[in-house]
Design a protein around this motif. Structure first.
Motif: not given
Length: 149
Positions: A139, A133, A78, A130, A142, A95, A76
Motif C-alpha cells: 500500500v 495489496a 481496507k 490497492l 502504491a 477502501m 488508509f
C-alpha cells in the motif's frame, strides 16, 4: 510524511461509516497526528453530513480540516466486508483514505492532496494494485507519489 506503515490498516472490521472513521482516526491519534481524537472525528462527521465522501468504485475519502490536526496525514483502511457509505454509485466501500489537515493551513493543502489522490484513483491499475495489496508495504509503495505540496 503524509502516510507511513502505522497509518495503514488492512482487513479491518467496522460495521458503520462512523465506526470506520473513528477506528482510522484512532490510528492517527496514536501516531501523534492529532491533538484531539474527538474534535477531529467530529469535523470529519460534520463534513460527511454535508456531502458523502463515498466516491464510487468501493472508495471513500473522508476528510476534515481541524484545529485538532497537528500534522497533515493520510490513513488508509481496507475492509473485506464493505461498509455502507451512501456512495455516489450506491456500492459499499472497501477502501478508505482518511485525510486530515491542520485548520490553519491557508494554502488549500487539503485540496492539493485530494487532487493528487483523485487523479491516482482514476487509474484502474492503481486501484487494482490497492485492491490486491496484502501488506502495508504494498500500500505504501502504491501511495508513494502522493506528497505534501
Amino acid at each position: 510524511m503524509l502516510i507511513n506503515e502505522n497509518l495503514i490498516l488492512l482487513d479491518f472490521e467496522a460495521a458503520t461509516k462512523d465506526e470506520a472513521i473513528r477506528q482510522l482516526a484512532l490510528m492517527a491519534a496514536k501516531e501523534g497526528k492529532l491533538a484531539s481524537l474527538d474534535d477531529y472525528t467530529q469535523s470529519v462527521m460534520e463534513r460527511e453530513k454535508t456531502y458523502t465522501t463515498g466516491v464510487g468504485n468501493g472508495i471513500a475519502i473522508p476528510h476534515g480540516k481541524s484545529k485538532a490536526v497537528k500534522e497533515a496525514m493520510i490513513v488508509f483502511g481496507k475492509s473485506k466486508t464493505g461498509i455502507e457509505w451512501d456512495a455516489a454509485d450506491g456500492s459499499p466501500v472497501n477502501m478508505i483514505f482518511l485525510l486530515g489537515v491542520p485548520e490553519e493551513n491557508v494554502d488549500n493543502f487539503h485540496l492539493k492532496v485530494l487532487s493528487q489522490l483523485s487523479r491516482k484513483l482514476m487509474d484502474d491499475d492503481f486501484v487494482e494494485s490497492l485492491k490486491k495489496a496484502n501488506s502495508r508495504r504494498e500500500v505504501l509503495n502504491a501511495l508513494k507519489d502522493i506528497k505534501a505540496c
